[in-house]
Design a protein around this motif. Sequence first.
Motif, PDB file in Angstrom:
ATOM      1  N   ASP A  47       0.835  -1.200   0.000  1.00  0.00           N
ATOM      2  CA  ASP A  47       0.000   0.000   0.000  1.00  0.00           C
ATOM      3  C   ASP A  47       0.873   1.254   0.000  1.00  0.00           C
ATOM      4  N   GLU A  48       1.840   1.294   0.897  1.00  0.00           N
ATOM      5  CA  GLU A  48       2.734   2.450   0.989  1.00  0.00           C
ATOM      6  C   GLU A  48       3.539   2.620  -0.291  1.00  0.00           C
ATOM      7  N   LEU A  49       3.945   1.502  -0.858  1.00  0.00           N
ATOM      8  CA  LEU A  49       4.755   1.537  -2.076  1.00  0.00           C
ATOM      9  C   LEU A  49       3.962   2.159  -3.234  1.00  0.00           C
ATOM     10  N   VAL A  50       2.742   1.692  -3.425  1.00  0.00           N
ATOM     11  CA  VAL A  50       1.911   2.214  -4.512  1.00  0.00           C
ATOM     12  C   VAL A  50       1.598   3.683  -4.282  1.00  0.00           C
ATOM     13  N   GLN A  51       1.314   4.049  -3.030  1.00  0.00           N
ATOM     14  CA  GLN A  51       1.046   5.452  -2.711  1.00  0.00           C
ATOM     15  C   GLN A  51       2.243   6.331  -3.060  1.00  0.00           C
ATOM     16  N   ALA A  52       3.451   5.828  -2.815  1.00  0.00           N
ATOM     17  CA  ALA A  52       4.662   6.592  -3.118  1.00  0.00           C
ATOM     18  C   ALA A  52       4.832   6.786  -4.619  1.00  0.00           C
ATOM     19  N   VAL A  53       4.497   5.758  -5.381  1.00  0.00           N
ATOM     20  CA  VAL A  53       4.589   5.873  -6.843  1.00  0.00           C
ATOM     21  C   VAL A  53       3.574   6.888  -7.368  1.00  0.00           C
ATOM     22  N   VAL A  54       2.362   6.839  -6.868  1.00  0.00           N
ATOM     23  CA  VAL A  54       1.347   7.818  -7.276  1.00  0.00           C
ATOM     24  C   VAL A  54       1.781   9.222  -6.874  1.00  0.00           C
ATOM     25  N   GLN A  55       2.329   9.347  -5.672  1.00  0.00           N
ATOM     26  CA  GLN A  55       2.760  10.663  -5.197  1.00  0.00           C
ATOM     27  C   GLN A  55       3.859  11.231  -6.087  1.00  0.00           C
ATOM     28  N   ARG A  56       4.690  10.366  -6.643  1.00  0.00           N
ATOM     29  CA  ARG A  56       5.734  10.835  -7.570  1.00  0.00           C
ATOM     30  C   ARG A  56       5.104  11.555  -8.754  1.00  0.00           C
ATOM     31  N   THR A  95      -5.468   0.822 -14.663  1.00  0.00           N
ATOM     32  CA  THR A  95      -6.518  -0.180 -14.451  1.00  0.00           C
ATOM     33  C   THR A  95      -6.365  -0.852 -13.099  1.00  0.00           C
ATOM     34  N   GLU A  96      -5.140  -1.254 -12.771  1.00  0.00           N
ATOM     35  CA  GLU A  96      -4.911  -1.903 -11.481  1.00  0.00           C
ATOM     36  C   GLU A  96      -5.112  -0.930 -10.330  1.00  0.00           C
ATOM     37  N   LEU A  97      -4.730   0.317 -10.536  1.00  0.00           N
ATOM     38  CA  LEU A  97      -4.903   1.320  -9.483  1.00  0.00           C
ATOM     39  C   LEU A  97      -6.383   1.530  -9.196  1.00  0.00           C
ATOM     40  N   GLN A  98      -7.194   1.612 -10.225  1.00  0.00           N
ATOM     41  CA  GLN A  98      -8.628   1.786 -10.047  1.00  0.00           C
ATOM     42  C   GLN A  98      -9.237   0.588  -9.343  1.00  0.00           C
ATOM     43  N   ARG A  99      -8.765  -0.591  -9.672  1.00  0.00           N
ATOM     44  CA  ARG A  99      -9.321  -1.811  -9.095  1.00  0.00           C
ATOM     45  C   ARG A  99      -8.934  -1.961  -7.622  1.00  0.00           C
ATOM     46  N   ALA A 100      -7.678  -1.652  -7.300  1.00  0.00           N
ATOM     47  CA  ALA A 100      -7.179  -1.917  -5.948  1.00  0.00           C
ATOM     48  C   ALA A 100      -7.315  -0.722  -5.007  1.00  0.00           C
ATOM     49  N   TYR A 101      -7.171   0.486  -5.547  1.00  0.00           N
ATOM     50  CA  TYR A 101      -7.179   1.691  -4.708  1.00  0.00           C
ATOM     51  C   TYR A 101      -8.016   2.782  -5.392  1.00  0.00           C
ATOM     52  N   PRO A 102      -9.332   2.643  -5.407  1.00  0.00           N
ATOM     53  CA  PRO A 102     -10.174   3.593  -6.148  1.00  0.00           C
ATOM     54  C   PRO A 102     -10.018   5.046  -5.695  1.00  0.00           C
ATOM     55  N   ALA A 103      -9.853   5.278  -4.402  1.00  0.00           N
ATOM     56  CA  ALA A 103      -9.703   6.663  -3.925  1.00  0.00           C
ATOM     57  C   ALA A 103      -8.381   7.252  -4.423  1.00  0.00           C
ATOM     58  N   LEU A 104      -7.334   6.447  -4.380  1.00  0.00           N
ATOM     59  CA  LEU A 104      -6.026   6.897  -4.864  1.00  0.00           C
ATOM     60  C   LEU A 104      -6.065   7.096  -6.383  1.00  0.00           C
ATOM     61  N   ALA A 105      -6.772   6.217  -7.064  1.00  0.00           N
ATOM     62  CA  ALA A 105      -6.919   6.342  -8.513  1.00  0.00           C
ATOM     63  C   ALA A 105      -7.636   7.637  -8.866  1.00  0.00           C
ATOM     64  N   GLN A 106      -8.600   8.028  -8.037  1.00  0.00           N
ATOM     65  CA  GLN A 106      -9.332   9.278  -8.284  1.00  0.00           C
ATOM     66  C   GLN A 106      -8.413  10.482  -8.124  1.00  0.00           C
ATOM     67  N   ARG A 107      -7.574  10.470  -7.108  1.00  0.00           N
ATOM     68  CA  ARG A 107      -6.594  11.552  -6.926  1.00  0.00           C
ATOM     69  C   ARG A 107      -5.652  11.626  -8.120  1.00  0.00           C
ATOM     70  N   PHE A 108      -5.211  10.473  -8.554  1.00  0.00           N
ATOM     71  CA  PHE A 108      -4.295  10.376  -9.684  1.00  0.00           C
ATOM     72  C   PHE A 108      -4.950  10.948 -10.941  1.00  0.00           C
ATOM     73  N   ALA A 109      -6.175  10.504 -11.228  1.00  0.00           N
ATOM     74  CA  ALA A 109      -6.894  10.955 -12.418  1.00  0.00           C
ATOM     75  C   ALA A 109      -7.208  12.444 -12.340  1.00  0.00           C
ATOM     76  N   THR A 110      -7.590  12.924 -11.161  1.00  0.00           N
ATOM     77  CA  THR A 110      -7.913  14.334 -10.986  1.00  0.00           C
ATOM     78  C   THR A 110      -6.691  15.208 -11.238  1.00  0.00           C
ATOM     79  N   GLY A 111      -5.541  14.760 -10.750  1.00  0.00           N
ATOM     80  CA  GLY A 111      -4.299  15.510 -10.971  1.00  0.00           C
ATOM     81  C   GLY A 111      -3.993  15.666 -12.449  1.00  0.00           C
ATOM     82  N   TYR A 112      -4.139  14.579 -13.192  1.00  0.00           N
ATOM     83  CA  TYR A 112      -3.890  14.630 -14.635  1.00  0.00           C
ATOM     84  C   TYR A 112      -4.917  15.509 -15.345  1.00  0.00           C
ATOM     85  N   THR A 113      -6.176  15.382 -14.968  1.00  0.00           N
ATOM     86  CA  THR A 113      -7.230  16.181 -15.599  1.00  0.00           C
ATOM     87  C   THR A 113      -6.994  17.668 -15.366  1.00  0.00           C
ATOM     88  N   GLN A 114      -6.671  18.038 -14.137  1.00  0.00           N
ATOM     89  CA  GLN A 114      -6.435  19.444 -13.816  1.00  0.00           C
ATOM     90  C   GLN A 114      -5.222  19.983 -14.573  1.00  0.00           C
TER      91      GLN A 114
END
Length: 215
Positions: A47-56, A95-114
């Motif tokens: 969980d922490e690892l994936v969060q760190a990658v998204v945060q990058r 796809t995997e991010l949305q499946r496993a961590y939907p809230a994190l996937a939303q942050r990720f997608a929102t960042g790109y959209t903005q």
Amino acid sequence: MIDKQQLVMNLNHVILIKGFQTLSMSKLAQAVNVSRATLYLSFKNKDELVQAVVQRHLDFFDKYPVPTTFVADEFLPAWLNALLLMGSTTTTFTTELQRAYPALAQRFATGYTQYFTALQAYLALAQTNGMVVTNLTPDYLIFQAKTLINGVLTQVENQSLTLDQAETYLVATLQFQLDAILAPDAQGSIKLDDLEPVKTNILSEFRATYALITI
């Protein structure tokens, strides 16, 4: 001890191509050439690892924000950073991010959209200031660039292009984008030497990520 920032970058390359759901911490450690114990020193769990990658990715938006006002000298870095970002994720990862961590996937997608909404507004400013051609809409300029870059990367994923071929095409795409979008009167104002560091960064990220296709 391995630098955590470098470790996150290496993990980012791996999970963009391989995903993360089917890879254990041991497999992830092996993929980035560190011991399992070393990986756990930086991340308590996956969980922490994936969060760190998204945060990058999210940190990129903070470090290289789209300008809100137009200054001619800032255009090339801003556009090249946008081109880098266009190729910085994969369907496998999202796809995997949305499946496993939907809230994190939303942050990720929102960042790109903005980011790309701001880029569209910036390109409109560049058109108003005579830097960018006005016969194409800002949203189309972004669509065209994304299509070209992702087209090359998809062909690599399908193993229809070698890394060397794709690198040649990516360099040509960077040049084509500048030739296509710059207004004729602005061509001479762009310092193409400024392209080299970003081009090197783009190609380095490309190689580090897509070399994993055949592993």
